[in-house]
Motif scaffolding. Structure first.
Motif, PDB file in Angstrom:
ATOM      1  N   SER A  40      38.101  43.150  42.275  1.00  0.00           N
ATOM      2  CA  SER A  40      38.440  42.654  40.944  1.00  0.00           C
ATOM      3  C   SER A  40      37.564  43.240  39.857  1.00  0.00           C
ATOM      4  CB  SER A  40      38.555  41.000  40.994  1.00  0.00           C
ATOM      5  OG  SER A  40      37.101  40.625  41.242  1.00  0.00           O
ATOM      6  N   GLU A  44      41.465  47.174  37.805  1.00  0.00           N
ATOM      7  CA  GLU A  44      42.305  46.289  36.775  1.00  0.00           C
ATOM      8  C   GLU A  44      43.535  45.940  37.492  1.00  0.00           C
ATOM      9  OE1 GLU A  44      42.781  47.854  32.978  1.00  0.00           O
ATOM     10  OE2 GLU A  44      40.592  48.547  32.867  1.00  0.00           O
ATOM     11  N   TYR A  45      43.849  45.004  37.697  1.00  0.00           N
ATOM     12  CA  TYR A  45      45.231  44.533  37.997  1.00  0.00           C
ATOM     13  C   TYR A  45      46.097  43.680  36.954  1.00  0.00           C
ATOM     14  CZ  TYR A  45      42.664  45.297  42.380  1.00  0.00           C
ATOM     15  OH  TYR A  45      42.083  46.206  43.345  1.00  0.00           O
ATOM     16  N   ASP A  46      47.471  43.889  37.271  1.00  0.00           N
ATOM     17  CA  ASP A  46      48.488  43.041  36.453  1.00  0.00           C
ATOM     18  C   ASP A  46      48.590  41.759  37.067  1.00  0.00           C
ATOM     19  OD1 ASP A  46      49.180  45.361  34.395  1.00  0.00           O
ATOM     20  OD2 ASP A  46      49.708  46.264  36.451  1.00  0.00           O
ATOM     21  N   LEU A  47      48.504  41.501  38.265  1.00  0.00           N
ATOM     22  CA  LEU A  47      48.760  40.018  38.960  1.00  0.00           C
ATOM     23  C   LEU A  47      48.008  40.089  40.057  1.00  0.00           C
ATOM     24  CD1 LEU A  47      50.616  37.688  38.939  1.00  0.00           C
ATOM     25  CD2 LEU A  47      52.165  38.989  40.432  1.00  0.00           C
ATOM     26  N   ILE A  48      47.461  38.622  40.506  1.00  0.00           N
ATOM     27  CA  ILE A  48      46.666  38.601  41.629  1.00  0.00           C
ATOM     28  C   ILE A  48      47.549  37.505  42.411  1.00  0.00           C
ATOM     29  CG2 ILE A  48      44.582  37.589  42.777  1.00  0.00           C
ATOM     30  CD1 ILE A  48      43.148  38.529  40.094  1.00  0.00           C
ATOM     31  N   HIS A  66      36.927  33.831  38.478  1.00  0.00           N
ATOM     32  CA  HIS A  66      37.919  34.809  37.627  1.00  0.00           C
ATOM     33  C   HIS A  66      37.963  34.264  36.207  1.00  0.00           C
ATOM     34  CE1 HIS A  66      40.845  37.947  37.574  1.00  0.00           C
ATOM     35  NE2 HIS A  66      41.487  37.213  36.909  1.00  0.00           N
ATOM     36  N   LYS A  71      38.606  36.704  32.620  1.00  0.00           N
ATOM     37  CA  LYS A  71      39.745  37.402  33.075  1.00  0.00           C
ATOM     38  C   LYS A  71      40.991  36.897  32.596  1.00  0.00           C
ATOM     39  CE  LYS A  71      36.567  40.088  35.974  1.00  0.00           C
ATOM     40  NZ  LYS A  71      36.337  40.921  37.122  1.00  0.00           N
ATOM     41  N   ASP A  72      41.796  37.636  32.210  1.00  0.00           N
ATOM     42  CA  ASP A  72      43.116  36.672  31.817  1.00  0.00           C
ATOM     43  C   ASP A  72      44.175  37.340  32.966  1.00  0.00           C
ATOM     44  OD1 ASP A  72      43.484  39.230  31.014  1.00  0.00           O
ATOM     45  OD2 ASP A  72      44.095  38.484  28.799  1.00  0.00           O
ATOM     46  N   THR A  73      43.959  38.092  33.802  1.00  0.00           N
ATOM     47  CA  THR A  73      44.784  38.404  34.872  1.00  0.00           C
ATOM     48  C   THR A  73      45.509  37.421  35.495  1.00  0.00           C
ATOM     49  OG1 THR A  73      43.226  40.252  35.504  1.00  0.00           O
ATOM     50  CG2 THR A  73      45.363  39.951  36.876  1.00  0.00           C
ATOM     51  N   ARG A 119      53.414  36.671  30.653  1.00  0.00           N
ATOM     52  CA  ARG A 119      52.195  37.610  29.977  1.00  0.00           C
ATOM     53  C   ARG A 119      52.537  38.522  29.012  1.00  0.00           C
ATOM     54  NH1 ARG A 119      49.111  42.390  32.914  1.00  0.00           N
ATOM     55  NH2 ARG A 119      46.953  41.975  31.995  1.00  0.00           N
ATOM     56  N   ARG A 177      44.928  53.236  38.420  1.00  0.00           N
ATOM     57  CA  ARG A 177      46.043  52.311  38.122  1.00  0.00           C
ATOM     58  C   ARG A 177      47.482  52.749  39.012  1.00  0.00           C
ATOM     59  NH1 ARG A 177      46.032  47.750  36.114  1.00  0.00           N
ATOM     60  NH2 ARG A 177      47.585  48.014  34.842  1.00  0.00           N
TER      61      ARG A 177
END
Length: 221
Positions: A40, A44-48, A66, A71-73, A119, A177
C-alpha cells in the motif's frame, strides 16, 4: 482496476485471484499485514480486499492505520465474524463494506462493483470523453455509439486515461497500474499497449499524445 488482496488462506486467495483476474483486474496478493503495508505504501490501488485474522496481527489494525494515513482507497473486509457488533466496529473503523465467510464469489464480485460505483459517485459508473464512452464494470467501450472490442489490459489502460484526460502518465506509472508486482514486464510493454489502443481509437475524437521523456496523455479534438 488494480486491487490488493490481503488473505493468508492460500486456497481461498487463489480462488479470489483467479475469479477477479478473469474480470480483467490486476491484483497484488499479501498474506501478512507487513506485506500489505509495503504494497500500500509502494503502489496505488482502486480497492483493497482485507482479511481480519492474519498470521502477524489483526487486519483491523491495518484498516485503522490505512485510514489514519488519510488514504481513501475503498476497503471490503473478508470476515468470519457474523455478530452485528463486529460488523459495526469494522464500518466505524473505515471499512466500506464486508463479506462474511464463507461467501459466494459472485457476491464478492457484485460488492466490489457496488463499492467502486459508490466511490465514483455514480449508480452506473459510465465515463465519457469526447465521443468515447466506457463502462468499466461491463467492459464496454463505444465510439460514437458503436461498440469496439478491447482486450483486458487495453481496457484498463483506456480507463486510466479517461479518468484523467490531459494528465501525463509516465511509463513507470502505467506499469505500476497495469501489472502486478510479480509479473515480469519488458521495457516496451507499455509502448505495445499504447500502440494497440491508438489503433482502436483511430476513428474517435480521442488521441494519445506522446510527450518525449515524460510519458503519454489522452487528448480529444
Amino acid at each position: 482496476m488494480k486491487f490488493l488482496l490481503v488473505e493468508d488462506n492460500m486456497e481461498l486467495a487463489q480462488a479470489i485471484l483467479s475469479r477477479l483476474r478473469l474480470d480483467g483486474h490486476v491484483i497484488d496478493h499479501a498474506a501478512k499485514i507487513q506485506d500489505a503495508i509495503a504494497f500500500s505504501e509502494l503502489g496505488e490501488y482502486d480497492l483493497i480486499l482485507l482479511d481480519i485474522m492474519l498470521p502477524d496481527g489483526d487486519g483491523r489494525d491495518f484498516l485503522q492505520r490505512h485510514r489514519q494515513g488519510r488514504k481513501d482507497t475503498p476497503v471490503i473486509v473478508l470476515t468470519a465474524r457474523s455478530q452485528v457488533s463486529d460488523r459495526i466496529t469494522l464500518l466505524d473503523l473505515g471499512a466500506d463494506d464486508y463479506v462474511t465467510k464463507p461467501f459466494d464469489h459472485a457476491e464478492l464480485e457484485a460488492r466490489c462493483r457496488a463499492v467502486l460505483r459508490r466511490r465514483a459517485g455514480s449508480a452506473r459508473n459510465v465515463t465519457q470523453v469526447g465521443d468515447v464512452t466506457f463502462d468499466p464494470v461491463a467492459g464496454v467501450v463505444q465510439v460514437a455509439g458503436t461498440a469496439i472490442k478491447l482486450r483486458n489490459r487495453e481496457l484498463r489502460l483506456l480507463e486510466l486515461f479517461m479518468n484523467a484526460p490531459g494528465q501525463i502518465f509516465s511509463k513507470q506509472k502505467l506499469v505500476d497500474r497495469l501489472f502486478s508486482y510479480d509479473e515480469d514486464v519488458s521495457d516496451n510493454a507499455i509502448e505495445v499497449y499504447v500502440g494497440r489502443l491508438r489503433k482502436h481509437l483511430e476513428t474517435s475524437s480521442l488521441r494519445i499524445r506522446t510527450s518525449r521523456g515524460l510519458g503519454y496523455s489522452l487528448e480529444h479534438d
